[in-house]
Enzyme design. Structure first.
Site, mmCIF file in Angstrom:
data_model
loop_
_atom_site.group_PDB
_atom_site.id
_atom_site.type_symbol
_atom_site.label_atom_id
_atom_site.label_comp_id
_atom_site.label_asym_id
_atom_site.label_seq_id
_atom_site.Cartn_x
_atom_site.Cartn_y
_atom_site.Cartn_z
ATOM 1 N N LYS A 134 0.866 -1.191 0.049
ATOM 2 C CA LYS A 134 0.134 0.313 -0.377
ATOM 3 C C LYS A 134 0.851 1.328 0.258
ATOM 4 C CE LYS A 134 -1.411 -1.794 3.495
ATOM 5 N NZ LYS A 134 -2.625 -1.566 5.426
ATOM 6 N N THR A 167 -7.673 9.619 8.941
ATOM 7 C CA THR A 167 -6.938 8.040 8.331
ATOM 8 C C THR A 167 -7.001 6.647 8.614
ATOM 9 O OG1 THR A 167 -4.964 8.923 9.014
ATOM 10 C CG2 THR A 167 -5.130 9.266 6.727
ATOM 11 N N GLY A 212 -8.344 3.321 10.619
ATOM 12 C CA GLY A 212 -8.760 2.424 10.229
ATOM 13 C C GLY A 212 -8.364 2.306 8.330
ATOM 14 N N THR A 213 -7.694 2.621 7.471
ATOM 15 C CA THR A 213 -7.357 2.387 6.824
ATOM 16 C C THR A 213 -6.894 1.473 5.971
ATOM 17 O OG1 THR A 213 -5.624 3.284 6.328
ATOM 18 C CG2 THR A 213 -7.632 5.381 5.959
ATOM 19 N N GLY A 214 -6.201 0.679 6.416
ATOM 20 C CA GLY A 214 -5.894 -0.376 6.025
ATOM 21 C C GLY A 214 -7.353 -1.683 5.919
ATOM 22 N N CYS A 215 -8.002 -1.807 7.161
ATOM 23 C CA CYS A 215 -8.904 -2.286 7.894
ATOM 24 C C CYS A 215 -9.581 -2.382 6.460
ATOM 25 C CB CYS A 215 -9.362 -2.661 8.912
ATOM 26 S SG CYS A 215 -7.946 -2.343 10.345
#
Length: 274
Positions: free
Chosen positions: A176, A209, A211-214
């Protein structure tokens, strides 16, 4: 008989609702997929940080996976926060024994606020037990650097690091781009067949931002549950996250890193015939 497209998220609970299990369920619901859960840990956290973590026993983690897999039978699985080696072993056992497929692994190590979410000795267990089971792994820049043992500054570095990570057993890796400098955020997809693709989007000026990865990994899982290929699922997940970031950019929740707007354009639950 008509049934919903279904997805199981195996992850930790975020009391502030912006990341973890809560973000996963919001994402899956917004994309028209029925979400089920297996909670690995309970965290006390808000937009400024994590103040406490209580892991769920491996036996209960495994029991949750079994309960969902034996009845609802998920079309895809997203794996997030795992915390410890025994929990990782339980998750691997659950996936193997129930022959679950379309596995998306987000190797969560550190939260957005900088709190450690994975015990140091659990990293080797994750690479040894879960990487070979995963269809795609979604590390951010720093997680990819840790997993590959090298610094990543550009696309060439990402390709080299991805080769190392794929060598650990994964079939695809999406590095990412949210932690790279510049005005364009680029995610890099590589597969064990040599396929590679870049997904670029303009950087959104926002502090929200959390929780963006989740959100991205659960969006990939939701699209895989609907039958999309890994490149298609990754592309649509990137578009969804970018739009959710933009929709929530100027809305304040809490005093730190707030969440994205998961429900900027929700879909109805999708069904198909079996």
């Amino acid at each position: 008989m008509r049934v919903y497209h279904t997805c199981l998220t195996i992850a930790g609970s975020d009391s502030s609702g912006g990341a973890g299990i809560q973000a996963d369920l919001k994402t899956m619901s917004a994309l028209g997929v029925y979400g089920a859960t297996a909670i690995t840990a309970i965290t006390a956290q808000n937009t400024t940080g994590v103040t406490a973590i209580m892991p769920v026993t491996p036996e209960v983690v495994l029991a949750q996976i079994a309960a969902v897999a034996s009845d609802i039978r998920p079309d895809a699985v997203k794996i997030g926060m795992l915390f410890s080696r025994p929990i990782i072993e339980a998750v691997a056992q659950g996936i193997e024994s129930h022959r679950l497929s379309r596995i998306v692994l987000d190797p969560v190590m550190i939260s957005t606020s900088g709190s450690r979410l994975l015990e140091p000795d659990a990293i080797s267990a994750m690479t040894e037990r879960l990487f070979p089971l995963a269809d795609i792994i979604t590390p951010n820049r720093f997680e990819a650097e840790h997993l590959s043992g090298m610094k990543i500054s550009n696309a060439d570095d990402a390709a080299t690091a991805a080769g190392i990570i794929l060598g650990l057993g994964a079939r695809a890796v999406l590095i990412k781009g949210g932690h790279f400098d510049g005005t364009t955020m680029t995610d890099y997809l590589f597969t064990d067949t040599g396929y590679r693709q870049q997904f670029a989007a303009a950087k959104i000026d926002t502090r929200n931002t959390h929780g963006t990865g989740c959100t991205l990994s659960s969006a990939i899982a939701a699209h895989l549950a609907k039958g999309l290929s890994i490149p298609e699922a990754a592309a649509r997940a990137k578009d969804y996250l970018s739009a959710a970031l933009a929709a929530g950019a100027n809305v304040a929740i809490g005093s730190g890193h707030g969440p994205v707007n998961h429900f900027f354009n929700p879909e109805q639950l999708k069904t198909h015939t079996i």
